[in-house]
Design a protein around this motif. Structure first.
Motif, PDB file in Angstrom:
ATOM      1  N   LYS A 226      52.308  32.020  40.950  1.00 14.46           N
ATOM      2  CA  LYS A 226      52.826  32.654  39.732  1.00 14.46           C
ATOM      3  C   LYS A 226      51.923  33.810  39.285  1.00 14.46           C
ATOM      4  O   LYS A 226      50.699  33.752  39.421  1.00 14.46           O
ATOM      5  CB  LYS A 226      52.901  31.626  38.591  1.00 14.46           C
ATOM      6  N   LEU A 227      52.538  34.850  38.743  1.00 12.67           N
ATOM      7  CA  LEU A 227      51.773  35.943  38.146  1.00 12.67           C
ATOM      8  C   LEU A 227      50.876  35.390  37.030  1.00 12.67           C
ATOM      9  O   LEU A 227      51.321  34.584  36.212  1.00 12.67           O
ATOM     10  CB  LEU A 227      52.718  36.999  37.571  1.00 12.67           C
ATOM     11  N   GLY A 228      49.624  35.801  37.038  1.00 12.55           N
ATOM     12  CA  GLY A 228      48.678  35.353  36.021  1.00 12.55           C
ATOM     13  C   GLY A 228      48.016  34.029  36.308  1.00 12.55           C
ATOM     14  O   GLY A 228      47.075  33.643  35.607  1.00 12.55           O
ATOM     15  N   GLU A 229      48.470  33.330  37.352  1.00 16.32           N
ATOM     16  CA  GLU A 229      47.958  31.993  37.628  1.00 16.32           C
ATOM     17  C   GLU A 229      46.491  31.990  38.045  1.00 16.32           C
ATOM     18  O   GLU A 229      45.750  31.048  37.739  1.00 16.32           O
ATOM     19  CB  GLU A 229      48.813  31.353  38.728  1.00 16.32           C
ATOM     20  N   LYS A 230      46.047  33.059  38.725  1.00 15.01           N
ATOM     21  CA  LYS A 230      44.688  33.059  39.266  1.00 15.01           C
ATOM     22  C   LYS A 230      43.849  34.257  38.832  1.00 15.01           C
ATOM     23  O   LYS A 230      42.742  34.442  39.322  1.00 15.01           O
ATOM     24  CB  LYS A 230      44.741  33.008  40.795  1.00 15.01           C
ATOM     25  N   THR A 231      44.356  35.056  37.889  1.00 17.42           N
ATOM     26  CA  THR A 231      43.621  36.256  37.495  1.00 17.42           C
ATOM     27  C   THR A 231      42.295  35.933  36.810  1.00 17.42           C
ATOM     28  O   THR A 231      41.370  36.745  36.840  1.00 17.42           O
ATOM     29  CB  THR A 231      44.471  37.140  36.556  1.00 17.42           C
ATOM     30  N   ASP A 232      42.172  34.769  36.194  1.00 22.89           N
ATOM     31  CA  ASP A 232      40.922  34.383  35.540  1.00 22.89           C
ATOM     32  C   ASP A 232      40.020  33.555  36.446  1.00 22.89           C
ATOM     33  O   ASP A 232      38.990  33.044  36.002  1.00 22.89           O
ATOM     34  CB  ASP A 232      41.217  33.590  34.250  1.00 22.89           C
ATOM     35  N   ASP A 233      40.414  33.400  37.703  1.00 26.80           N
ATOM     36  CA  ASP A 233      39.638  32.595  38.651  1.00 26.80           C
ATOM     37  C   ASP A 233      39.503  33.361  39.964  1.00 26.80           C
ATOM     38  O   ASP A 233      40.230  33.109  40.935  1.00 26.80           O
ATOM     39  CB  ASP A 233      40.343  31.258  38.886  1.00 26.80           C
ATOM     40  N   PRO A 234      38.570  34.353  40.008  1.00 25.14           N
ATOM     41  CA  PRO A 234      38.451  35.201  41.196  1.00 25.14           C
ATOM     42  C   PRO A 234      38.217  34.432  42.489  1.00 25.14           C
ATOM     43  O   PRO A 234      38.757  34.797  43.536  1.00 25.14           O
ATOM     44  CB  PRO A 234      37.243  36.088  40.873  1.00 25.14           C
ATOM     45  N   VAL A 235      37.434  33.357  42.447  1.00 27.42           N
ATOM     46  CA  VAL A 235      37.146  32.605  43.671  1.00 27.42           C
ATOM     47  C   VAL A 235      38.419  31.984  44.235  1.00 27.42           C
ATOM     48  O   VAL A 235      38.670  32.021  45.445  1.00 27.42           O
ATOM     49  CB  VAL A 235      36.081  31.520  43.405  1.00 27.42           C
ATOM     50  N   SER A 236      39.258  31.432  43.356  1.00 26.96           N
ATOM     51  CA  SER A 236      40.528  30.873  43.798  1.00 26.96           C
ATOM     52  C   SER A 236      41.411  31.949  44.416  1.00 26.96           C
ATOM     53  O   SER A 236      42.099  31.718  45.420  1.00 26.96           O
ATOM     54  CB  SER A 236      41.251  30.218  42.614  1.00 26.96           C
ATOM     55  N   MET A 237      41.386  33.142  43.838  1.00 25.67           N
ATOM     56  CA  MET A 237      42.145  34.272  44.380  1.00 25.67           C
ATOM     57  C   MET A 237      41.628  34.643  45.766  1.00 25.67           C
ATOM     58  O   MET A 237      42.404  34.868  46.705  1.00 25.67           O
ATOM     59  CB  MET A 237      42.025  35.477  43.448  1.00 25.67           C
ATOM     60  N   TYR A 238      40.307  34.681  45.926  1.00 27.97           N
ATOM     61  CA  TYR A 238      39.713  35.067  47.204  1.00 27.97           C
ATOM     62  C   TYR A 238      40.081  34.088  48.320  1.00 27.97           C
ATOM     63  O   TYR A 238      40.187  34.469  49.483  1.00 27.97           O
ATOM     64  CB  TYR A 238      38.186  35.153  47.085  1.00 27.97           C
TER      65      TYR A 238
END
Length: 532
Positions: free
Chosen positions: A436-448
């Motif tokens: 989902k959009l916005g789901e991982k924007t506050d968690d860079p490591v999860s995004m990486y």
């Protein structure tokens, strides 16, 4: 969407090229149909003065090149009518990621730092597509300076996934992938530093290729991490990717990393792989470290089904261990950030691009640079610049950057050892479907972590392709399978990719994008919901 428009925009690039040669329609009609599709699916600006809010639709394009694209299409039609010899894809329109400099259109890298900047020259790959007579539809959205896995870090609004407008289209090249899968363009160019072509392809149901490092010129591509970046095709079929790769590949004296060898024969290998028995004798290695825990159940299910289809097509499937892939993610984010810190130092408010004066106090170069970089770069760009500068600083260089380069060598050795046992490697492209959009924007490591399967190939410089493998049963979203080949053996990717594609299409009774929801209806429903 009219029936006639639908008939044109849903053609593959190869089908469109054949129709143009046969005189079934003109390049002007084909290009206009795609421009109309862009208009109906991009939506309108949420706020005309604040572009950071994006548009109400897909927001896949940052600039649409309608007038010039139609002029180029008409010239192709005139030359064809005059009996002139034309390149194979002449008249088929294409979209270009807005990280690749293009004359006559802005090149922004989706950053305030370059907003409105006009390049005085074309990138080599743009020169080649002009020579191949492909009308350029426009420039596609991306994460700022290609930093991201979701296209949420664009200064001009996020791009939305045409399968579900509340989900990401992958990144950094989400604009190119969304444009191709939503039938806005039959072909697109992307760039891949750690998976930025393949991961968006996986989550949008398109085909994405990262060629061998140095086999496609990077001249005129705005650098993010110079030892990792590579330009490649984004298409709807493996055959189209092969055809576009032959257009853009080959030696370029202006790129010091360019391999002095011609491109191809990719198309011939794709056609071979799609025939019955085309995969017989091929040995495919399943990467042990890129399966199992951490991969969404639907991704794993479709991956296993793909392996069975490959086996049924005559390929031998074995398991291969690459023990240092477990450390590739950490090494990549240190090397990449270090190169980002160096490459983005040129954006200083002095030479070109944005210039911001300090709000108070004396106007010095140092203070102009500070004010410009603070205003011009977004949060993710700043995060990576800071990380890279730290990793390169005195006292930490050996501990961080130096150690990461040693891991890179070990990853390269893993590939060398693996390719002594098998012809190609295979893994899921992404551990999950689109989130989902916005789901991982506050968690860079999860995004990486979304890049865990794609990063090793960039560290080693080997080629890779992502091919649609179906829809995850739990949410009906696309899943991709990734094949990896030895350096300069890109042709193998097209053989095995086309073989899997043919087996899947026979099973589905058509292409995966035949199952795409009606994007215009999704946009209309979302717009009405927002208005309420």
């Amino acid at each position: 969407m009219t029936t006639n428009q639908n008939a044109l925009i849903t053609l593959s690039a190869s089908e469109a090229a054949e129709g143009l040669r046969n005189g079934d329609f003109t390049s002007e009609q084909l290009t206009q149909a795609h421009l109309d599709r862009i208009e109906t699916t991009e939506g309108t600006a949420v706020d005309a003065e604040d572009r950071s809010l994006g548009k109400t639709g897909l927001n896949a394009f940052l600039h649409v090149n309608a007038e010039q694209a139609l002029d180029d299409a008409r010239q192709v039609d005139a030359d064809r009518a005059a009996g002139k010899q034309l390149p194979p894809l002449a008249g088929v329109p294409i979209a270009v990621k807005d990280l690749i400099v293009t004359t006559g259109q802005p090149t922004t890298a989706a950053s305030r730092m370059l907003e409105g900047w006009m390049s005085p020259y074309d990138a080599t790959v743009v020169q080649k597509i002009r020579e191949a007579r492909l009308p350029i539809l426009g420039k596609t959205n991306l994460d700022e300076f290609a930093m991201g896995s979701s296209t949420e870090h664009s200064a001009f609004g996020c791009t939305r996934n045409p399968w579900d407008l509340d989900r990401i289209p992958g990144g950094s090249g989400g604009g190119s992938a969304a444009a191709v899968s939503a039938f806005q363009a039959p072909l697109a160019l992307g760039t891949d530093t750690g998976g930025s072509i393949r991961q968006p392809a996986s989550v949008t149901g398109s085909v994405g290729v990262k060629p061998t490092y140095g086999s496609v010129s990077r001249y005129g591509v705005i650098a993010m991490a110079s030892s990792l970046d590579q330009v490649g095709p984004v298409t709807r079929t493996v055959r189209d990717a092969a055809a576009l790769h032959e257009v853009i590949g080959g030696y370029d004296a202006r790129d010091s990393t360019s391999i002095n060898e011609p491109a191809g024969p990719y198309l011939a290998e794709a056609e071979k792989g799609a025939t019955e028995g085309g995969l017989k004798g091929l040995k495919i290695g399943v990467v042990k470290e890129l399966t199992g825990d951490g991969f969404q159940s639907g991704v794993s299910q479709r991956f296993q089904e793909s392996l069975e289809l490959l086996r049924a097509a005559g390929a031998e499937i074995v398991e291969v261990s690459t023990p240092h892939f477990d450390h590739a993610l950490g090494a990549y984010y240190l090397i990449m950030a270090s190169e980002v810190s160096s490459n983005l130092a040129k954006y200083d408010g002095v030479r070109f691009g944005l210039r911001k004066l300090p709000e108070e106090g004396p106007v010095t170069i140092e203070r102009v640079m500070s004010a410009t970089r603070a205003a011009g770069f977004g949060p993710e760009a700043k995060r990576r610049i800071i990380l890279g500068t730290y990793a390169l600083s005195a006292g930490y260089y050996d501990a961080y950057y130096g150690s990461a380069q040693k891991v890179r060598t070990l990853v390269q050795r893993d590939f060398t050892n693996a390719f002594e046992q098998v012809d190609v490697l295979v893994s899921p492209t992404s551990p999950t479907t689109a989130f989902k959009l916005g789901e991982k924007t506050d968690d860079p490591v999860s995004m990486y972590l979304n890049d865990i399967a794609t990063i090793p190939t960039n560290l080693a410089g080997v080629p890779a392709i992502s091919v649609p493998a179906g829809l995850a049963p739990e949410n009906g979203l696309p899943v991709g399978v990734q094949f990896m080949a030895p350096v300069k053996e890109d042709a193998r990717l097209y053989r095995v990719g086309a073989g899997l594609e043919a087996a899947l299409q026979q099973q589905w009774g058509g292409g995966l994008l035949d199952q795409l929801p009606d994007t215009e209806s999704l946009i209309a429903a979302r717009t009405q919901g927002s208005a309420k």
